[in-house]
Design a protein around this motif. Sequence first.
Motif, PDB file in Angstrom:
ATOM      1  N   LEU A  42       0.812  -1.211   0.000  1.00 21.27           N
ATOM      2  CA  LEU A  42       0.000   0.000   0.000  1.00 21.27           C
ATOM      3  C   LEU A  42       0.846   1.262   0.000  1.00 21.27           C
ATOM      4  O   LEU A  42       0.533   2.240  -0.678  1.00 21.27           O
ATOM      5  CB  LEU A  42      -0.931  -0.010   1.216  1.00 21.27           C
ATOM      6  N   ARG A  43       1.912   1.253   0.784  1.00 22.76           N
ATOM      7  CA  ARG A  43       2.742   2.457   0.848  1.00 22.76           C
ATOM      8  C   ARG A  43       3.463   2.708  -0.467  1.00 22.76           C
ATOM      9  O   ARG A  43       3.612   3.855  -0.893  1.00 22.76           O
ATOM     10  CB  ARG A  43       3.735   2.349   1.999  1.00 22.76           C
ATOM     11  N   THR A  84      -5.417   8.842   1.059  1.00 19.98           N
ATOM     12  CA  THR A  84      -4.974   9.650   2.192  1.00 19.98           C
ATOM     13  C   THR A  84      -3.457   9.644   2.299  1.00 19.98           C
ATOM     14  O   THR A  84      -2.831  10.707   2.463  1.00 19.98           O
ATOM     15  CB  THR A  84      -5.593   9.114   3.492  1.00 19.98           C
ATOM     16  N   TRP A  85      -2.850   8.476   2.206  1.00 19.96           N
ATOM     17  CA  TRP A  85      -1.387   8.397   2.302  1.00 19.96           C
ATOM     18  C   TRP A  85      -0.715   9.168   1.165  1.00 19.96           C
ATOM     19  O   TRP A  85       0.417   9.638   1.317  1.00 19.96           O
ATOM     20  CB  TRP A  85      -0.936   6.943   2.266  1.00 19.96           C
ATOM     21  N   ALA A  86      -1.406   9.289   0.035  1.00 18.11           N
ATOM     22  CA  ALA A  86      -0.850  10.028  -1.099  1.00 18.11           C
ATOM     23  C   ALA A  86      -1.039  11.537  -0.945  1.00 18.11           C
ATOM     24  O   ALA A  86      -0.600  12.300  -1.812  1.00 18.11           O
ATOM     25  CB  ALA A  86      -1.487   9.554  -2.395  1.00 18.11           C
ATOM     26  N   GLY A  87      -1.681  11.965   0.129  1.00 21.48           N
ATOM     27  CA  GLY A  87      -1.820  13.403   0.383  1.00 21.48           C
ATOM     28  C   GLY A  87      -3.069  14.033  -0.170  1.00 21.48           C
ATOM     29  O   GLY A  87      -3.171  15.266  -0.217  1.00 21.48           O
ATOM     30  N   LEU A  88      -4.054  13.220  -0.571  1.00 22.65           N
ATOM     31  CA  LEU A  88      -5.306  13.757  -1.091  1.00 22.65           C
ATOM     32  C   LEU A  88      -6.277  13.979   0.066  1.00 22.65           C
ATOM     33  O   LEU A  88      -6.542  13.066   0.847  1.00 22.65           O
ATOM     34  CB  LEU A  88      -5.920  12.784  -2.107  1.00 22.65           C
ATOM     35  N   ARG A  89      -6.807  15.176   0.170  1.00 22.10           N
ATOM     36  CA  ARG A  89      -7.743  15.484   1.248  1.00 22.10           C
ATOM     37  C   ARG A  89      -9.143  15.001   0.890  1.00 22.10           C
ATOM     38  O   ARG A  89      -9.587  15.149  -0.250  1.00 22.10           O
ATOM     39  CB  ARG A  89      -7.788  16.991   1.511  1.00 22.10           C
ATOM     40  N   ARG A  90      -9.816  14.451   1.872  1.00 20.71           N
ATOM     41  CA  ARG A  90     -11.208  14.041   1.669  1.00 20.71           C
ATOM     42  C   ARG A  90     -12.091  15.277   1.668  1.00 20.71           C
ATOM     43  O   ARG A  90     -12.034  16.108   2.567  1.00 20.71           O
ATOM     44  CB  ARG A  90     -11.645  13.086   2.771  1.00 20.71           C
ATOM     45  N   GLU A  91     -12.944  15.402   0.636  1.00 20.30           N
ATOM     46  CA  GLU A  91     -13.801  16.579   0.513  1.00 20.30           C
ATOM     47  C   GLU A  91     -15.279  16.280   0.737  1.00 20.30           C
ATOM     48  O   GLU A  91     -16.053  17.188   1.029  1.00 20.30           O
ATOM     49  CB  GLU A  91     -13.620  17.216  -0.867  1.00 20.30           C
TER      50      GLU A  91
END
Length: 248
Positions: free
Chosen positions: A13-14, A50-57
């Motif tokens: 996953l990482r 999330t780990w990729a830095g995408l914010r949940r909107e």
Amino acid sequence: MLHWRTDWSRGDLRETASRVAALVARGLEEHGRVEAWIDPDDEVALRVATWAGLRREGVMRGGNVIEGTHRDLVVHARLATDLPLSAPGGFRALLNSFLPRKRAIGQMLVRDRAGRVLMCELTYKPDWDLPGGVIEVGESPAMGVTREIEEELAVHIPAHRLLLTDWLPAWSGWDDALCLVFDGGVHDASLLDRMVREEREIRAVRFCTLEEIRAHSADFTARRVEAALASLEGGPLFTESGRPLPDS
């Protein structure tokens, strides 16, 4: 705006998250926004986003059609102007985007010299309730309940100590919430004469006995009022739908 999809269900996953982060960074070189639409049941994809830095909107209701059935999609995104994750503010903003949030309601226990409790007859539901309302984002609950009463009744009643925290389970289309009941003190019954109702929300306001509250309010509201009154004498400080937790 760049829309993209990839298979996030395979491999480490990482490592997958690192590859997705690289794709996002590449997309942001030419676009101001990169977003991902994710099946809410795909926990792996949600974690990688999330780990990729995408914010949940939020959730795009019915945004995906599978075999003629509309399915929800969770929207994650990153802007070119977002702080890098290496910056404390950037990482906190990422966490803040997906951690749970709970609605807060501020109410006030206002009594007259006969011990009756101030109650409001509302226009949008048949039950009587304590004065107050929903706390705004970033607003102090104590300031919020005072603001609500000023807006709805045109009187300034400062919130004193917190008497009760009452958890309200999800009900009839509402998410669960925390109701914070503050002490509004004891006043002359003439306080009613100074009130100017916001008629779109408040049909009537009066000081009520517990018997009247039980007759005109929802059962959980009556329990909350009783618990708040008991808290004045050292009773429960936390209830769930007006009910104290059982002793161990």
